[in-house]
Design an enzyme around this catalytic site. Structure first.
Site, mmCIF file in Angstrom:
data_model
loop_
_atom_site.group_PDB
_atom_site.id
_atom_site.type_symbol
_atom_site.label_atom_id
_atom_site.label_comp_id
_atom_site.label_asym_id
_atom_site.label_seq_id
_atom_site.Cartn_x
_atom_site.Cartn_y
_atom_site.Cartn_z
ATOM 1 C CB SER B 377 10.943 -8.693 22.255
ATOM 2 O OG SER B 377 10.479 -9.473 23.329
ATOM 3 C CG ASP B 497 3.357 -6.619 23.214
ATOM 4 O OD1 ASP B 497 3.232 -7.728 23.777
ATOM 5 O OD2 ASP B 497 4.431 -6.201 22.771
ATOM 6 C CG HIS B 528 5.906 -9.372 21.706
ATOM 7 N ND1 HIS B 528 6.225 -8.242 22.396
ATOM 8 C CD2 HIS B 528 7.016 -10.164 21.753
ATOM 9 C CE1 HIS B 528 7.463 -8.346 22.866
ATOM 10 N NE2 HIS B 528 7.956 -9.505 22.476
#
Lengths: 813, 813
Positions: B377, B497, B528
């Site tokens: 991320s 995602d 994610h």
């Protein structure tokens, strides 16, 4: 956040100073400091173990605000005095509370009061030097926003690291009545022994050897004798989950009529096993060194906390588990014998060997012979079982969510009643699941035939056909031996635990109320969980105070300081109340009559002779849906009277309550009932009706890995019960009864179709605040999709309302 | 279970023998063993580090079955030969597979094939001594049921413990091309330094000092130089969650018409910052010793794995975070400069100090100057950002779920498009959340005014009013600098995602396809998440092979052995495929026309000129419900054509597919569209229609704490994607476009009510197997309750079907 601490030991000022010296917050150097400000700087200097030079320590102080305009370093380096507000501004920040979010720098004491943090005595607006030392002592015992004492928080940052290897430090090190983390968890010694039990449950001609995993402080090697936390866990060597799943019983079967009988208590009383036990193995050699260690036990965070604090921890899985001899029995006296064998060894009264070859004996030479048992569910159950033997060395048990009678786990009122969430599970399934000898194919090969026969006997003897109490269950009823208990008790249970139902702890509590042991009870609003990582209650500190007293013999007022009963409030988050008792025999009772689906006060209405009825059989599609979605069934059951469950259950609601009603004890339903066939059962739920944001029964994780159990040691998640979305109702408690067990759980009564019979059913005990503005509800139904068999039979139940009533014990306020 | 390993390095027999000696499985003693059986006993003896005497080791062998009737000890002590079946019966049990449940003792090779475990070469039915050594080598590289290699499993039981302090053992120790856990994690050295950055983002007249937390093996103290895994995480010093929540933007606002413009690319191109930078602080003293340590970093399990294997790990949160200088900028070049400052220090090219007082410099004297970045991320994003600078010392980045262009995170097609799950979040919210200097009230007090001004500027410049690409976003587009990349790349992303959408990794992949660096791509079926604890793929081994090559310079074939692209199958659990490329420019395309809510092959039908339409405005109650329950909206959106969303979106379905269709790349929708007002947007979802048990997008935890990253070190949970309940459809991919951004994301086009315009929209890239028997669906709608603004405007959209089409790149099979 609201903080509640029950385990802060009140401490005389002189003793507080002495303890501050012992943990190195005061010494000769601090005695020379001439102003409160210098003293506070010195205390802060000592409180940042990760910072090594004055530069970086002052930087930390500069990162805190002392007043709305001045940082901590600027303030303390320019003032001699320490205003109380400055002290608590700095303290609140150190405790993890955020400026503006949790408190205002202009008024820290308002936040201290709101969060329920203790403020130290002070004569004026500034702390004197003497007051400041006491204030620091109090601060160390105060909980941070993370639900740890400030001292435990400092511990996780390495505060005690210099003391761990300091030969001048006494171990154990006690502060505020609780043992501190001055033991090196990187040096723990792990070893395996095989305790020789006093029985031969697999009938191989030799006494069962039982594997025990020991973790003890390295300091024991230098002669320190340490107390022991022992957790008996049948799960802890692995489980046969798939085999257990395959054995789950079909619950989509009809309830069967039972043949009336004249069974007496004597008929169902278990007889002691008189099979001769083989002689013990000869002891020809003794050693202090084990032959086997282990990399990683299945741990329990509460035990981990105490490993850092000088307690040894022992795990054993018992008969029939991986690396041990014997077979599984699901709670019978053989399992109890297996459980206490470990205690007997720890107390110096039994032999263990270094291997299954049993060539060398090994004593628990490092044990101080003071043992506590810990654990939840089956683990707590075995702690309770052990306590009922009165075994020497067992000073206390901490039983969490424990079974006190296996009949109350798998049966109720002459019915097979599953633990919530596990329809179809039974004693045989659990025996198979925990028979972890099966995980080693070589070992299993040698025991397989014997085990299959034993398992078949459990399946037969548990008698799912009748659901009656019998000798099988009587052998698994620890309550019969409650009078033998010599260990002090700390009992913990969830009021929403529908796996191990509250009756289990209630019956035990009632059985020990008058015994000459110290007993404490904590009831929380959760289901089948443990509570040692909650923010709002200092459970870990309570246990530390308790164990430091019980096992280290420290006179720390644990017996008097801790309330007899602590119960979590069901209406307010983060609120725990102290009570003298639970379900006291002296509680008053309030009674309601049943009237056309309404509940009316007995005093204000004449009993009426109406009969009202419902049919248990559902349309097939609805039935199938509920079998796959028990939550949907439960929601429909309690929901609108005219929904899909209309005419399939009865809902009686009281008038809207004008005052709170604090239920406390065992509700009783008296009914006159008939059914249209010679078979039947009734189920009951007591319900709180009224829109409210209620606590969730599962805690929310506030912060993952937030709680280090020591210093760079194992970690737990911080949790709390939090109010969930608004709901229109909540089940308070429930109960079940086979209509052929109107007398008791073993005598089978006749049941003629359409004849009316009187029935008195005691529901599961509770403690529940019904708020003014809510309605009390009683829901009467038959099939419980989560717990009973689900035969979808055409059974029509009729109830004569005039002869029916609900009786509720409560606490007058 | 199905095992897939990509990182088993093929090894010549002679080298295998050498490696077995290095890790102490073979030595002079084993050379004297005269039979395969004696050799295998010896190998097993060495494989049980927890057992110290022959007695207890033989007991372990007796707990395994060698044949259906004979245990391992009985067999090996009575035979000279080792049949291949006996070897694998024993091996399967050691790997954690259960007799009867996972394999039959009568035919272990069938299970080896089914689970996809490698079987060693053998000329006959029995292993020769030479073959047996090779078989043992292979077994050590083979995954257990827990998704670890057998050698890693032995590691967690202490196999390498004797080697850790053995001065004769080379460190790092390489086996099968991967670094092994011979470093003592209880002795890791933790220290804090403050790196002086080349900028002054808080304009206090001094270059920003950036806190870095270092964890390095104790062996560095004796002179070992080690490689570094560096994770840049703005979250890792804490976050301002409540402040961030308060800043969330209201998304229940109408879409606004935009003034047409003639903006050019030059107009939106960010200009380099030319503000002069203060001079570096003078270095007057240098030390090797830090002034500050830390108890516990916010760790990342993949890094923990490598801490046991001789890599140092560095965490830094960057400008504007707790204990650092500067302000947050959410991805602009200043943040990149901050990110690479740490690398420059680690590579010996920048100064760091021991405290913020900056009196003593401290070099990274223990670093081998070979650095990798890791993280998911925002963390992976900063790794990508760093790579695009070409900074010296950065050998490779492992970017997981990383942003490549912040416009693709918070915007799309001239619209504000939220990351999935976070409606109302934007660059300013993230800046506030990560401005952790705020967590220290003293520090915040000094920077508050400057920060509030900076934050207001971000809010202004991000321009939620138009959603257009502008200089603010251009400054946050790392793709512009992709050509500078010199580090090798390992990219990991979830095809589901919808937080960091797949376009981010796709654009980067396409930008580096022809660059002269090694690049690998792994696409999984998750959202994610990170994948380093999965059972079905040897991700940790892949990373070990990769890093051992990249940072330790070992020639282990990582570049050629690992496939360019690994993609998880969306139809079969535990299945990963190797591909040469993803979204290759050479992929063929299949096109569909739109026809009265149906999709028809372009070749078989004439284009028709129908216009069909829908209205975006919902009844208020339905609208309100969807704003609170986005899952319900999504379900209705794709569900039955005639449900509550009827006439509020269009669903076009293809004929039932007669063959599988393997989509690979970026679907394109061409439309001729009109709207009844001078404002409008369109959204698209490509859908797989057909009942199927699909993989859940969140992995299931198979076993908690099952994976020890070393020996008595930190632990991770074992996970896997598992098939969930049958569902009737699944979204494959989606896309959005403002009708005033038909040309590009910065040029605003005019939009006359009811005039038809041509529009071509590229959806998010995908790789998806549509099974024969399913239907492909295209859903056209406007408001996306999870991502767009939700104004519930009376907007009527009309589409000329004859001028509309769907183009799908795919892989021919």
């Amino acid at each position: 956040m609201r903080n509640q601490q029950f385990a802060i030991r009140p401490t005389a000022p002189a003793q507080a100073l002495d303890e501050l010296q012992r943990i190195h917050f005061l010494d000769e150097k601090s005695a020379d400091l001439s102003t409160p400000s210098l003293l506070l700087q010195d205390l802060y200097d000592r409180s940042w173990p990760e910072f090594k030079t004055p530069d970086v320590i002052h930087q930390q102080l500069a990162n805190l605000m002392a007043t709305p305009d001045t940082d901590g370093w600027a303030f303390l380096s320019h003032h001699d005095t320490v205003p109380v507000t400055v002290f608590y501004n700095l303290a609140l920040q150190r405790l993890g509370f955020a400026v503006d979010l949790d408190f205002k720098l202009a008024d820290p004491l308002a936040a201290m009061a709101k969060i329920q943090l203790p403020v130290a005595d002070h004569a004026g607006n500034d702390f004197t030097i003497a007051e400041l030392k006491q204030a620091w002592y109090h601060l160390l015992t105060t909980h941070s926003k993370n639900g740890q004492t400030f001292l435990d928080q400092l511990t996780t940052h390495g505060y005690f690291e210099p003391l761990v290897h300091d030969p001048n430090v006494d171990k154990p090190l006690i502060f505020n009545g609780k043992s501190q983390a001055v033991f090196d968890t990187t040096q723990l010694i792990r070893e395996v022994v095989y305790v020789e039990s006093a029985q031969d449950t697999d009938h191989d001609g030799q006494r069962d050897l039982l594997k025990a995993e020991i973790i003890r402080p390295a300091e024991t090697e230098a002669g320190l004798k340490v107390p022991v936390l022992y957790t008996a866990s049948p799960y802890n060597q692995g489980t046969n989950d798939e085999a257990g799943d395959h054995m789950m019983h079909n619950v989509n079967v009809p309830l069967q009529p039972k043949q009336p009988n004249d069974t007496t208590l004597a008929d169902v009383t278990a007889q002691p096993d008189t099979t001769p036990v083989p002689a013990p193995r000869p002891v020809t050699a003794t050693t202090k060194e084990a032959e086997q260690t282990f990399a990683r036990e299945q741990s329990y965070t509460l035990n981990d906390y105490f490993l850092a604090r000088g307690f040894a921890v022992v795990y054993a899985a018992g008969i029939g588990t991986l690396d041990s001899d014997g077979v599984r029995t699901t709670g019978d006296p053989e399992e109890t014998t297996s459980t206490i064998a470990i205690i007997e060894w720890l107390a110096g009264n039994r032999t263990a060997f270094t291997s299954r070859a049993a060539t060398q004996a090994i004593p628990a030479w490092w044990s101080n012979h003071a043992i506590a048992m810990t654990g939840r569910s089956y683990l707590g159950t075995l702690a309770t079982a052990a306590a009922t033997t009165g075994v020497a060395g067992l000073k206390t048990v901490i039983s969490e969510a424990a079974i006190s009678n296996w009949y109350d786990y798998y049966r109720d009122g002459g019915l097979v009643i599953a633990p919530g969430g596990f329809p179809g599970e039974d004693a045989d399934v659990l025996a198979e699941e925990t028979f972890s000898r099966q995980l080693q194919a070589g070992d299993y090969h040698r025991i397989q035939a014997k085990w299959q026969a034993d398992l078949a006997a459990i399946t037969h003897d548990q008698d799912r056909a009748t659901g009656n109490y019998n000798r099988f269950w009587d052998a698994r009823n620890y309550l019969k031996h409650a009078k033998n208990i010599k260990a002090d008790l700390l009992l913990v249970h969830g009021l929403n635990d529908w796996n191990v139902k509250p009756r289990n702890v209630n019956n035990l509590w009632n059985a020990v109320r008058d015994l000459p042991v110290t007993k404490k009870l904590i009831l929380h609003q959760g289901q089948h969980i443990y509570i040692n990582a909650f923010r709002s209650i200092d459970y870990t500190d309570i246990v530390n105070l308790w164990l430091t007293h019980e096992l280290l013999g420290v006179d720390n007022q644990a017996e008097t300081l801790l309330p007899n009963v602590i119960i979590q409030d069901n209406t307010q988050p983060e609120t725990w109340h102290a009570y003298p008792d639970w379900d006291a025999p002296t509680n008053p009772t309030r009674s309601f009559n049943l009237q056309h689906d309404e509940l009316v006060d007995q005093q204000t209405h004449d009993p009426l002779a109406y009969a009202t009825s419902f049919n248990d059989q559902l349309p097939v599609e609805q039935y199938n849906r509920y079998t796959h979605d028990i939550a949907a069934w439960q929601n429909d059951l309690l929901g609108d009277k005219h929904n899909a469950m209309f005419n399939h259950r009865l809902i009686f609601k009281s008038a809207v309550l004008t005052d709170d009603l604090l239920l406390d004890g065992k509700p009783v339903v008296d009914l006159r009932v008939a059914v249209n066939q010679p078979v039947g059962m009734l189920s009951f739920q007591l319900v709180d009706y009224g829109d409210a944001k209620r606590l969730g029964v599962s805690p929310t994780i506030l912060a993952r890995k937030a709680l280090d159990e020591g210093y760079r040691w194992r970690e737990d998640d911080l949790r709390e019960f939090q109010p969930a979305a608004t709901t229109p109702f909540k089940m308070i408690t429930k109960g079940h009864r086979n209509l052929q067990n109107r007398t008791n759980t073993y005598h089978v009564d006749e049941l003629k179709p359409n004849a009316f019979y009187d029935l008195s059913v005691t529901l599961q005990p509770t403690h529940y605040r019904l708020l003014a503005g809510h309605q009390l509800g009683l829901v009467i139904y038959a099939t419980d999709f989560g717990m009973t068999v689900r035969g979808n039979q055409d059974l029509q139940y009729s109830i004569q309302l005039g002869n029916s009533a609900l009786h509720l014990p409560y606490l007058a306020e």
